[in-house]
Design a protein around this motif. Structure first.
Motif, mmCIF file in Angstrom:
data_model
loop_
_atom_site.group_PDB
_atom_site.id
_atom_site.type_symbol
_atom_site.label_atom_id
_atom_site.label_comp_id
_atom_site.label_asym_id
_atom_site.label_seq_id
_atom_site.Cartn_x
_atom_site.Cartn_y
_atom_site.Cartn_z
ATOM 1 N N ILE A 2 -6.037 -89.973 -27.522
ATOM 2 C CA ILE A 2 -7.310 -89.628 -28.137
ATOM 3 C C ILE A 2 -7.572 -88.154 -27.885
ATOM 4 N N SER A 3 -8.428 -87.549 -28.683
ATOM 5 C CA SER A 3 -8.575 -86.102 -28.539
ATOM 6 C C SER A 3 -9.611 -85.780 -27.468
ATOM 7 N N PRO A 4 -9.504 -84.588 -26.867
ATOM 8 C CA PRO A 4 -10.607 -84.106 -26.047
ATOM 9 C C PRO A 4 -11.862 -84.113 -26.935
ATOM 10 N N MET A 5 -13.006 -84.019 -26.378
ATOM 11 C CA MET A 5 -14.295 -84.220 -27.040
ATOM 12 C C MET A 5 -14.570 -85.710 -27.205
ATOM 13 N N SER A 6 -13.640 -86.568 -26.719
ATOM 14 C CA SER A 6 -13.877 -88.001 -26.775
ATOM 15 C C SER A 6 -14.859 -88.398 -25.679
ATOM 16 N N ALA A 7 -15.351 -89.635 -25.794
ATOM 17 C CA ALA A 7 -16.240 -90.148 -24.752
ATOM 18 C C ALA A 7 -15.426 -90.948 -23.744
ATOM 19 N N VAL A 8 -15.581 -90.564 -22.478
ATOM 20 C CA VAL A 8 -14.899 -91.275 -21.390
ATOM 21 C C VAL A 8 -15.976 -91.862 -20.478
ATOM 22 N N VAL A 9 -15.848 -93.150 -20.150
ATOM 23 C CA VAL A 9 -16.781 -93.759 -19.196
ATOM 24 C C VAL A 9 -15.985 -94.270 -18.006
ATOM 25 N N ILE A 10 -16.437 -93.907 -16.802
ATOM 26 C CA ILE A 10 -15.743 -94.271 -15.572
ATOM 27 C C ILE A 10 -16.675 -95.146 -14.740
ATOM 28 N N VAL A 11 -16.147 -96.275 -14.270
ATOM 29 C CA VAL A 11 -16.943 -97.174 -13.430
ATOM 30 C C VAL A 11 -16.398 -97.087 -12.008
ATOM 31 N N GLY A 12 -17.188 -96.528 -11.093
ATOM 32 C CA GLY A 12 -16.765 -96.357 -9.696
ATOM 33 C C GLY A 12 -16.552 -94.892 -9.383
ATOM 34 N N GLY A 13 -17.240 -94.400 -8.337
ATOM 35 C CA GLY A 13 -17.238 -92.956 -8.048
ATOM 36 C C GLY A 13 -16.485 -92.566 -6.809
ATOM 37 N N GLY A 14 -15.465 -93.368 -6.402
ATOM 38 C CA GLY A 14 -14.596 -92.959 -5.296
ATOM 39 C C GLY A 14 -13.573 -91.952 -5.794
ATOM 40 N N PRO A 15 -12.543 -91.659 -4.979
ATOM 41 C CA PRO A 15 -11.537 -90.664 -5.395
ATOM 42 C C PRO A 15 -10.848 -91.017 -6.709
ATOM 43 N N GLY A 16 -10.637 -92.312 -6.956
ATOM 44 C CA GLY A 16 -10.041 -92.710 -8.233
ATOM 45 C C GLY A 16 -10.936 -92.312 -9.389
ATOM 46 N N GLY A 17 -12.243 -92.530 -9.230
ATOM 47 C CA GLY A 17 -13.199 -92.251 -10.301
ATOM 48 C C GLY A 17 -13.575 -90.788 -10.426
ATOM 49 N N TYR A 18 -13.976 -90.145 -9.292
ATOM 50 C CA TYR A 18 -14.500 -88.775 -9.451
ATOM 51 C C TYR A 18 -13.404 -87.759 -9.765
ATOM 52 N N GLU A 19 -12.193 -87.974 -9.245
ATOM 53 C CA GLU A 19 -11.109 -87.030 -9.579
ATOM 54 C C GLU A 19 -10.759 -87.155 -11.067
ATOM 55 N N ALA A 20 -10.796 -88.382 -11.582
ATOM 56 C CA ALA A 20 -10.552 -88.591 -13.009
ATOM 57 C C ALA A 20 -11.650 -87.909 -13.828
ATOM 58 N N ALA A 21 -12.885 -88.041 -13.367
ATOM 59 C CA ALA A 21 -14.009 -87.444 -14.093
ATOM 60 C C ALA A 21 -13.843 -85.932 -14.185
ATOM 61 N N LEU A 22 -13.398 -85.306 -13.091
ATOM 62 C CA LEU A 22 -13.239 -83.846 -13.085
ATOM 63 C C LEU A 22 -12.146 -83.417 -14.066
ATOM 64 N N VAL A 23 -11.033 -84.166 -14.092
ATOM 65 C CA VAL A 23 -9.944 -83.829 -15.018
ATOM 66 C C VAL A 23 -10.404 -83.997 -16.466
ATOM 67 N N ALA A 24 -11.082 -85.123 -16.743
ATOM 68 C CA ALA A 24 -11.512 -85.396 -18.117
ATOM 69 C C ALA A 24 -12.506 -84.332 -18.589
#
Ligand SMILES: Cc1cc2nc3c(=O)[nH]c(=O)nc-3n(C[C@H](O)[C@H](O)[C@H](O)COP(=O)(O)OP(=O)(O)OC[C@H]3O[C@@H](n4cnc5c(N)ncnc54)[C@H](O)[C@@H]3O)c2cc1C
Length: 462
Positions: A2-24
């Protein structure tokens, strides 16, 4: 893809979640992160960060207590620990780390929502927010990173005062007089080590023949020797089945019917994944019999567009692996360059005293002929820097493939092994030969000198 500018939703804010959020967010996606207990997750608030902070205090206490052997007078017998102050500091620093992480996420453009998330089909998350509202979030990609929690035995219910999980120990105001630690895996061993150093009499209940059953057997042996030399009682092949409060402490019943007593009991018998009530089955996300989310090496689940990372997948329960799985998920979902997760290059550490750090193939792999390799082990007792620092326990072990002489694994058992393992991790990741490691300058005197020395000895096998 999918292209950047897409909507990403992450459930859970540990290292798995917040590191993914920063990359996205860095890749230009619109990112929403829903977390129920605080950004940083269990890693920051209850597990990794607080336990390592406690172990840092324990290490300092041991250094002072052992300083007499170096000729320092006046300190060894004067060590005391104000556990209420220690725990206050730990809770404060964990809270600060959580706030720092949340602020960083917001600075990078991640929208943070406090509440519980669950899938509403594969392309949406229903967030029940802490303020009572509910929000439905449509997503091009969803990441489940809800972590895990301590496993509780039905007959050993934690009360937070005498019978404790590892999440509850930071409420203690005084060092337990006699602590029964149930479970001799990494968590049990780390806490047993910490409380012994802080002044508790510790009894470690191990269901196996050795402590740390998943680790290098020689390393586990060193640790067991050190534990027992310092006065810890290790009960081997003893499975605890129940723990109850008594008038002045706890009684832990073992499978053979005998009982051991203590002032407190810490249960460290593994984790269970937080995967109930997430709407996984309805969205087509498969789980294992143990409740872990099934993922492939780029963090995809069985449902298109739904990824999972970290402890809820049970792949390898480390903060560093959770973070990497989360990043890989986002690189894959948003079309970045992505290499699948490679567990053979993960370095990990047991933060006991001495520490045990490992990377790559293990002695068990070599012994079982899973790989054709040579192994050299050098005790630290012969290392000049170790002698100067009064270090007598520990070793370095280097493993290289027969024929190519490429370094494929290693173990360091030493103070600060977590720092020393990086050289070996680099060699494993970069497929360096023992010749290349041996040709690299090390500082004299240094513990890393033993790593280069082990590599030199492996050259001699040719
Ligand atoms: C005592 C201990 C010490 C450890 N020390 C280390 C160490 O030194 N180094 C290391 O690498 N690893 C260590 N680990 C392992 C490490 O803590 C975990 O691997 C790491 O926390 C996994 O990260 P995660 O993102 O998967 O989950 P977590 O850190 O558990 O975060 C998950 C988050 O999701 C939230 N959540 C759950 N369900 C929902 C929901 N439905 N909606 C919204 N939010 C939800 C949780 O409340 C939590 O905040 C340790 C573990 C323990 C138990």
């Amino acid at each position: 893809m999918i292209s950047p500018m897409s909507a990403v939703v992450i459930v859970g804010g540990g290292p798995g979640g917040y590191e993914a959020a920063l990359v996205a967010a860095q890749m230009g996606a619109h990112v929403t992160l829903v977390d129920s207990d605080g950004i940083g997750g269990s890693a920051v608030l209850t597990d990794c960060v607080p336990s390592k902070a406690l172990l840092a205090v324990a290490e300092s206490a041991t250094q002072v207590r052992d300083s007499g052997a170096l000729g320092i007078t006046g300190a060894a017998d004067a060590v005391g620990v104000d556990l209420a102050a220690v725990n206050r500091r730990i809770r404060d620093l964990a809270g600060a780390q959580s706030r720092d992480t949340a602020e960083r996420c917001e600075r990078e453009g991640v929208r943070l929502l406090a509440g519980r998330g669950r899938l509403d089909g594969p392309g949406a998350v229903l967030a029940e927010l802490a303020d009572g509202r509910t929000e439905r979030l449509e997503a091009d990609a969803v990441l489940i990173a809800t972590g895990a929690r301590p496993r509780v035995l039905p007959a050993a219910q934690p009360d937070g005062q005498r019978i404790l999980t590892w999440e509850q120990v930071y409420g203690l105001a005084e060092v337990p007089e006699r602590l029964v630690v149930v479970g001799s895996g990494v968590t049990g061993a780390e806490f047993a080590c910490a409380y012994q150093a802080l002044g508790s009499e510790v009894l470690l209940v191990s269901s196996r023949e050795h402590v740390l059953p998943g680790e290098d057997i020689d390393a586990a042996q060193v640790l067991e020797d050190v534990f027992e030399r310092r006065g810890m009682t290790v009960l081997r092949r003893s499975r605890a089945v129940a723990a109850v409060r008594t008038a002045d402490g706890v009684e832990v019943t073992l499978a053979d019917g005998t009982a051991v007593r203590g002032s407190h009991c810490l249960m460290a018998v593994g984790s269970v994944p937080n995967t109930e009530d997430l709407g996984l089955a309805g969205a087509g996300v498969r789980t294992t019999d143990g409740g872990y989310v099934e993922v492939d090496r780029v963090s995809r689940t069985s449902a298109r567009g739904v990824y999972a990372a970290g402890d809820c997948t049970g792949v390898l329960m480390l903060a560093s692996v959770a973070a990497m799985q989360g990043r890989i998920a986002m690189w894959h979902a948003l079309g970045g360059a992505v290499a699948p997760l490679d567990l053979r290059t993960v370095s990990s550490n047991v933060f006991t005293d001495p520490e045990i750090a490992t990377v790559g193939y293990t002695q068990a792999d070599v012994d079982a002929d899973r790989v054709r390799a040579e192994v050299v082990t050098l005790p630290l007792a012969t290392n000049a820097r170790a002698k100067m620092q009064g270090i007598s326990d520990g070793f370095v072990k280097v493993i290289c493939r027969r024929g190519t002489r490429i370094v494929i694994g290693g173990v360091v058992v030493a103070p600060k092994a977590s720092e020393l393992i990086f050289g070996l991790a680099l060699a494993v990741e970069q497929r360096m030969t023992v010749d290349e490691v041996a040709a690299t300058f090390t500082v004299y005197p240094s513990l890393t000198g033993s790593l280069a020395e082990a590599a030199r000895r492996l050259r001699a096998f040719d």
